[in-house]
Each structure stands twice: as structure tokens, then as C-alpha cells.
Design an enzyme around this catalytic site. Structure first.
Site, PDB file in Angstrom:
ATOM      1  N   TYR A  67      -2.026  -0.416  11.043  1.00 48.74           N
ATOM      2  CA  TYR A  67      -2.000  -0.833   9.647  1.00 48.74           C
ATOM      3  C   TYR A  67      -0.741  -0.346   8.938  1.00 48.74           C
ATOM      4  O   TYR A  67      -0.074  -1.118   8.231  1.00 48.74           O
ATOM      5  CB  TYR A  67      -3.240  -0.300   8.929  1.00 48.74           C
ATOM      6  CG  TYR A  67      -3.329  -0.714   7.481  1.00 48.74           C
ATOM      7  CD1 TYR A  67      -3.551  -2.043   7.134  1.00 48.74           C
ATOM      8  CD2 TYR A  67      -3.206   0.226   6.460  1.00 48.74           C
ATOM      9  CE1 TYR A  67      -3.643  -2.436   5.795  1.00 48.74           C
ATOM     10  CE2 TYR A  67      -3.302  -0.150   5.124  1.00 48.74           C
ATOM     11  CZ  TYR A  67      -3.510  -1.479   4.803  1.00 48.74           C
ATOM     12  OH  TYR A  67      -3.600  -1.857   3.478  1.00 48.74           O
ATOM     13  N   SER A  86       0.868  -1.172   0.000  1.00 54.27           N
ATOM     14  CA  SER A  86       0.000   0.000   0.000  1.00 54.27           C
ATOM     15  C   SER A  86       0.901   1.217   0.000  1.00 54.27           C
ATOM     16  O   SER A  86       2.067   1.127   0.425  1.00 54.27           O
ATOM     17  CB  SER A  86      -0.880  -0.001   1.255  1.00 54.27           C
ATOM     18  OG  SER A  86      -1.472   1.271   1.454  1.00 54.27           O
TER      19      SER A  86
END
Length: 238
Positions: free
Chosen positions: A154, A141
Site C-alpha cells: 500500500y 495518504s
């Protein structure tokens, strides 16, 4: 003599980017091994791919379970006589203030995003080293390179996944094995509070956009490796 179809393992294959990639690779004559937790969704995807022309393997289990991972990889290598690609796509996220996270949240996110990438990568290396070729692609990501308020858990897991993949690339280049990392921005998946296809996602990347980008990396000549690919919708600032 016809060329043997390439073989790819995709984790997190039952929905989102993993499902879109599986369908795209099936259209390009890949033999597929699909990994996810959802038996019903995997079975449906397997049947759709069989209609395209190949019957895939699929395995229902946890990417952080070493015995499950080793079984799936060994079965794939034996059935298809090798493994050309591993796509570490399985991912999970929990968001909010740091004090709201539980130890169970921490373990869940790191098990999926980091341990799963480690276990599958480790498991395919022997087969790829014997063949002196192979390609490991981790779907990270853009928050593997930036952070945001509410993302301490995260983001840290994606930084760890990024660091593992970067180091692995340096380690196995000499063995003829490619390692790539894909960093995505906003993608219209079920990963967000709104449902996939929500009108608020209209300018985001689609799962098919991401599948096309991953296939581009996979489709390079043997002497070319795309180390990193950052993909964003034009509407997203980065």
C-alpha cells in the site's frame, strides 16, 4: 447571464470521502460526474444529489480500464461543456507481511491507486488545456511520505501516486492547470478492519472533515494553488 456551474469528476464516489465530497459540492451548485464500481450505491447517491438540485452523471466501472475512463471523461465534457475539477479519490489497500501478497494483490492495488490516477488525469488534460484552466486533485495518504510495518504494498502504491502527481504539477503549471495532493491520516471510513462509525474511530477525521479540506483547496482564487495539504486528527502522532 448566470454563471455556468463548475464541473467536477469524482472517482471512488460511492462511499467514504468521495460520497461526502459529492454531497458537499452538490450543495455548492456543482455539476457532478460520479465514478465507482457499485451501481446501487452510485444510483442512491445520484438520487440524493438530484434532490439537492442537479442531476449528476454516474458511471459504473473500473478506474484502471482505459476505454471506460475515456468514455466517462468524454461524456462528462460533452454533457457539461467542460471539466473544471478531477478528484482522484478511488483507492484500495491490502496489508500484511510482504510474503503474504499475491501478484493479483499487487496488480489490484497499483491498478486502482496508481493506474487509475494516471488514466483519469491523462484523459482530462486535453479539455483542461483547451480551456487553459482546470484542477486535478489526488487524494493520497500520509503513507505517501512515510511507511509502516505491514504496508509495503500500500505504501509503495501511494508513494507512486504522490510522485506522479508531483511531476504532473510541474508539467502542466504552464498550461494554467492546478495540481494538488491531499495526504490524510486516520479517517473514519470503511477502509479499516472495524466498520465505519466504530467507537475506536471516535477521535479520527470524519469523511466530512476531509470533504471540507478538499473543498478549501478547490475554492482558492485562480492565481492560488495549494500544492500539498497534510491533514491529521489531533490524536494521531505523525
Amino acid at each position: 447571464m448566470s454563471q455556468k456551474p463548475p464541473v467536477a469528476i469524482i472517482t471512488g464516489a460511492s462511499k467514504g470521502i468521495g460520497k461526502a465530497l459529492a454531497l458537499l459540492l452538490a450543495e455548492h451548485n456543482f455539476q457532478l460526474s460520479l465514478i465507482a464500481r457499485s451501481k446501487g450505491e452510485l444510483k442512491d447517491l445520484s438520487e440524493a444529489i438530484a434532490e439537492i438540485g442537479h442531476r449528476p452523471l454516474y458511471f459504473v466501472g473500473d478506474v484502471a480500464d482505459e476505454s471506460f475512463v475515456n468514455y466517462a471523461v468524454e461524456k462528462t465534457a460533452h454533457t457539461f461543456q467542460g471539466i473544471d475539477f478531477l478528484i482522484n479519490n478511488a483507492g484500495s489497500g491490502v496489508f500484511g507481511p510482504t510474503e503474504s501478497y499475491t501478484v493479483e494483490n499487487w496488480d489490484q492495488i497499483y491498478n486502482t491507486n496508481v493506474k487509475g490516477t494516471f488514466l483519469f488525469s491523462k484523459a482530462v488534460l486535453a479539455t483542461m488545456k483547451t480551456a487553459k484552466k482546470g484542477h486535478i486533485i489526488s487524494i493520497a495518504s500520509d503513507v505517501a511520505k512515510r511507511v509502516f510495518d505491514g504496508g509495503s504494498l500500500y505504501c509503495s502504491s501511494k508513494y507512486a501516486q504522490h510522485a506522479f502527481t508531483e511531476a504532473l504539477r510541474k508539467e502542466v503549471r504552464k498550461d494554467g492547470i492546478k495540481v494538488s495532493t491531499v495526504y490524510s491520516g486516520l479517517v473514519d471510513t470503511m477502509f479499516h478492519p472495524e466498520p465505519q462509525g466504530d467507537s475506536s474511530h471516535h477521535a479520527w477525521l470524519t469523511c466530512e472533515n476531509m470533504a471540507d479540506s478538499i473543498y478549501f483547496i478547490m475554492n482558492q482564487p485562480p492565481h492560488v494553488v495549494i500544492d500539498e495539504l497534510m491533514v491529521h486528527p489531533l490524536s494521531q502522532e505523525y
